[in-house]
Design a protein around this motif. Structure first.
Motif, PDB file in Angstrom:
ATOM      1  N   GLY A 171     -19.160  -1.980  -5.519  1.00 30.34           N
ATOM      2  CA  GLY A 171     -18.601  -3.061  -6.276  1.00 30.34           C
ATOM      3  C   GLY A 171     -17.626  -2.583  -7.251  1.00 30.34           C
ATOM      4  N   GLY A 172     -17.738  -1.253  -7.516  1.00 30.99           N
ATOM      5  CA  GLY A 172     -16.714  -0.464  -8.481  1.00 30.99           C
ATOM      6  C   GLY A 172     -15.489  -0.466  -8.043  1.00 30.99           C
ATOM      7  N   LEU A 173     -14.583  -0.526  -9.001  1.00 28.42           N
ATOM      8  CA  LEU A 173     -13.183  -0.576  -9.094  1.00 28.42           C
ATOM      9  C   LEU A 173     -12.297   0.882  -9.166  1.00 28.42           C
ATOM     10  N   LEU A 174     -11.536   1.110  -8.160  1.00 22.66           N
ATOM     11  CA  LEU A 174     -10.881   2.270  -8.271  1.00 22.66           C
ATOM     12  C   LEU A 174      -9.239   1.947  -8.495  1.00 22.66           C
ATOM     13  N   VAL A 175      -8.661   2.471  -9.545  1.00 24.74           N
ATOM     14  CA  VAL A 175      -7.127   2.311  -9.622  1.00 24.74           C
ATOM     15  C   VAL A 175      -6.432   3.623  -9.614  1.00 24.74           C
ATOM     16  N   PHE A 176      -5.309   3.601  -8.922  1.00 24.49           N
ATOM     17  CA  PHE A 176      -4.344   4.519  -8.800  1.00 24.49           C
ATOM     18  C   PHE A 176      -3.015   4.124  -9.531  1.00 24.49           C
ATOM     19  N   ASP A 177      -2.259   4.702 -10.160  1.00 24.77           N
ATOM     20  CA  ASP A 177      -1.050   4.168 -10.540  1.00 24.77           C
ATOM     21  C   ASP A 177       0.149   5.198 -10.223  1.00 24.77           C
ATOM     22  N   ASP A 178       1.255   4.935 -10.697  1.00 22.61           N
ATOM     23  CA  ASP A 178       2.375   5.776 -10.489  1.00 22.61           C
ATOM     24  C   ASP A 178       2.971   5.630  -9.139  1.00 22.61           C
ATOM     25  N   LEU A 179       2.857   4.478  -8.393  1.00 26.41           N
ATOM     26  CA  LEU A 179       3.605   4.302  -7.232  1.00 26.41           C
ATOM     27  C   LEU A 179       4.812   3.385  -7.236  1.00 26.41           C
ATOM     28  N   THR A 180       5.766   3.844  -6.217  1.00 32.29           N
ATOM     29  CA  THR A 180       6.887   2.777  -6.136  1.00 32.29           C
ATOM     30  C   THR A 180       6.819   1.777  -5.123  1.00 32.29           C
ATOM     31  N   PRO A 181       6.820   0.401  -5.531  1.00 35.09           N
ATOM     32  CA  PRO A 181       6.813  -0.638  -4.518  1.00 35.09           C
ATOM     33  C   PRO A 181       7.285  -0.091  -3.227  1.00 35.09           C
ATOM     34  N   PRO A 182       6.694  -0.602  -1.951  1.00 30.87           N
ATOM     35  CA  PRO A 182       7.071  -0.360  -0.691  1.00 30.87           C
ATOM     36  C   PRO A 182       8.547  -0.619  -0.440  1.00 30.87           C
ATOM     37  N   GLY A 183       9.537   0.144   0.070  1.00 32.58           N
ATOM     38  CA  GLY A 183      10.865  -0.187   0.466  1.00 32.58           C
ATOM     39  C   GLY A 183      11.888   0.477  -0.907  1.00 32.58           C
ATOM     40  N   GLY A 184      11.036   0.793  -2.002  1.00 33.84           N
ATOM     41  CA  GLY A 184      11.900   1.510  -3.075  1.00 33.84           C
ATOM     42  C   GLY A 184      11.735   2.909  -2.704  1.00 33.84           C
ATOM     43  N   PRO A 185      12.635   3.633  -3.892  1.00 36.40           N
ATOM     44  CA  PRO A 185      12.662   5.131  -3.604  1.00 36.40           C
ATOM     45  C   PRO A 185      11.375   5.889  -3.953  1.00 36.40           C
ATOM     46  N   THR A 186      10.898   6.881  -3.347  1.00 34.87           N
ATOM     47  CA  THR A 186       9.557   7.468  -3.552  1.00 34.87           C
ATOM     48  C   THR A 186       9.747   8.258  -4.646  1.00 34.87           C
ATOM     49  N   LEU A 187       8.909   8.399  -5.914  1.00 34.15           N
ATOM     50  CA  LEU A 187       9.295   9.314  -6.936  1.00 34.15           C
ATOM     51  C   LEU A 187       8.274  10.500  -7.217  1.00 34.15           C
ATOM     52  N   LEU A 188       7.040  10.264  -6.537  1.00 31.33           N
ATOM     53  CA  LEU A 188       6.227  11.330  -6.554  1.00 31.33           C
ATOM     54  C   LEU A 188       5.793  11.562  -5.174  1.00 31.33           C
ATOM     55  N   ASP A 189       5.260  12.857  -4.730  1.00 31.24           N
ATOM     56  CA  ASP A 189       4.971  13.142  -3.479  1.00 31.24           C
ATOM     57  C   ASP A 189       3.688  12.918  -2.932  1.00 31.24           C
ATOM     58  N   ASN A 190       2.766  12.330  -3.665  1.00 27.34           N
ATOM     59  CA  ASN A 190       1.545  11.843  -3.226  1.00 27.34           C
ATOM     60  C   ASN A 190       1.400  10.454  -3.081  1.00 27.34           C
ATOM     61  N   GLU A 191       2.364   9.711  -2.782  1.00 27.86           N
ATOM     62  CA  GLU A 191       2.369   8.179  -2.884  1.00 27.86           C
ATOM     63  C   GLU A 191       1.700   7.767  -1.626  1.00 27.86           C
ATOM     64  N   GLU A 192       2.287   8.233  -0.557  1.00 27.47           N
ATOM     65  CA  GLU A 192       1.638   7.563   0.683  1.00 27.47           C
ATOM     66  C   GLU A 192       0.485   8.265   0.856  1.00 27.47           C
ATOM     67  N   ASP A 193      -0.012   9.423   0.340  1.00 31.57           N
ATOM     68  CA  ASP A 193      -1.379   9.769   0.461  1.00 31.57           C
ATOM     69  C   ASP A 193      -2.306   8.795  -0.250  1.00 31.57           C
ATOM     70  N   LYS A 194      -1.952   8.304  -1.363  1.00 34.92           N
ATOM     71  CA  LYS A 194      -2.926   7.327  -2.181  1.00 34.92           C
ATOM     72  C   LYS A 194      -3.008   6.278  -1.380  1.00 34.92           C
ATOM     73  N   ARG A 195      -1.762   5.766  -0.710  1.00 38.03           N
ATOM     74  CA  ARG A 195      -2.026   4.533   0.103  1.00 38.03           C
ATOM     75  C   ARG A 195      -3.259   4.882   1.479  1.00 38.03           C
ATOM     76  N   ARG A 196      -2.781   5.757   1.824  1.00 37.41           N
ATOM     77  CA  ARG A 196      -3.586   6.308   2.911  1.00 37.41           C
ATOM     78  C   ARG A 196      -5.162   6.293   2.763  1.00 37.41           C
ATOM     79  N   PHE A 197      -5.466   6.489   1.140  1.00 38.71           N
ATOM     80  CA  PHE A 197      -6.824   6.854   0.878  1.00 38.71           C
ATOM     81  C   PHE A 197      -7.343   5.257   0.731  1.00 38.71           C
ATOM     82  N   VAL A 198      -6.884   4.597  -0.053  1.00 41.41           N
ATOM     83  CA  VAL A 198      -7.044   3.291  -0.481  1.00 41.41           C
ATOM     84  C   VAL A 198      -7.213   2.512   0.765  1.00 41.41           C
TER      85      VAL A 198
END
Length: 212
Positions: free
Chosen positions: A158-185
C-alpha cells in the motif's frame, strides 16, 4: 479566534524550512530548473505540493516512515515535512557529505527528520516498509528490470512510490532515464501507477502504489 500554525508550516502556509533549503540549493548550484536546458535539479513547487499532500496521508499510521532517496539541498525534504503527520518519521538519504551535513543542520530542530549520509543501497529498509518513498537520487541501473525489486522492497504494501523530473508524453525528453522510469512503474508486477501530467510547469510525476 487566533490559531497556531501547524508544525512544519510558516504563518504564510509555506514549509518552515523551504526558504533555508532554497538558499542551500543556490549554494550547491541546484536551482529548481537550469535555464540553459530546463532540466530540474531541485524539487519544483508543484511537485513539492504533491509530496506534502501524499505525506499527509501518513496520519493513518502513527508509526509511519517516509523515505527520500537523494536529499540534495533539502527542498523536497522541506515539502515532505510540511505534510508529515506528528508521529511519523522522515528518513532522507544523501550520498554527498557536504550536502548531508548542511541539510542536517537545517533540520536539526525537527525531531521527525533524520538526514543520513550514505549511499541509499546501504540503508536498511524501515521495519514494515515505507509508507511513501520519494526516489530522487541519481538512479540508473536500479530502474532496469533486474534491479527493480531493490526499490519496491523498501515500500510497505500500500506504500506509494514517487518519481519526478519527467516530461509529459509527447514533449521533448530532457533526461535520459524518463522512459526507464515509466517502464518501471507500469511494468513492475507489484506496482499500480499513474503519470500525473503537467504538475509543475512542463513537468510530470509518476506515482505508484505497491499492491503485493
Amino acid at each position: 479566534m487566533e490559531t497556531t500554525p501547524m508544525s512544519g508550516v510558516t504563518a504564510t502556509g509555506e514549509p518552515t524550512h523551504l526558504a533555508g533549503a532554497l538558499e542551500l540549493a543556490e549554494q550547491f548550484d541546484l536551482p529548481p530548473v537550469r535555464p540553459e536546458n530546463r532540466v530540474p535539479t531541485s524539487c519544483l513547487p508543484g511537485v513539492g505540493q504533491l509530496l506534502a499532500t501524499l505525506a499527509a496521508s501518513t496520519s493513518v499510521r502513527p508509526d509511519a516512515v517516509v523515505l527520500e532517496l537523494g536529499t540534495g539541498a533539502g527542498v523536497g525534504t522541506a515539502w515532505l515535512t510540511h505534510g508529515l503527520a506528528p508521529g511519523a518519521r522522515l528518513i532522507t538519504v544523501e550520498a554527498d557529505a557536504e550536502r548531508a551535513t548542511a541539510v542536517g543542520a537545517l533540520f536539526a530542530g525537527e525531531p521527525r527528520v533524520s538526514v543520513v549520509h550514505s549511499d541509499w543501497h546501504a540503508v536498511e529498509p524501515p521495519r514494515g516498509g515505507a509508507c511513501l518513498l520519494f526516489a530522487d537520487a541519481g538512479l540508473r541501473h536500479e530502474i532496469h528490470p533486474p534491479a527493480w525489486d531493490a526499490i519496491v522492497d523498501l515500500l510497505d504494501i500500500g506504500g506509494l512510490l514517487v518519481f519526478d523530473d519527467l516530461t509529459p508524453p509527447g514533449g521533448p525528453t530532457l533526461l535520459d532515464n524518463e522512459e526507464d522510469k515509466r517502464r518501471f512503474v507500469f511494468g513492475h508486477p507489484r506496482l499500480r501507477g499513474v503519470e500525473v501530467v503537467d504538475i509543475s510547469g512542463e513537468s510530470s510525476v509518476l506515482v505508484a502504489a505497491r499492491h503485493a
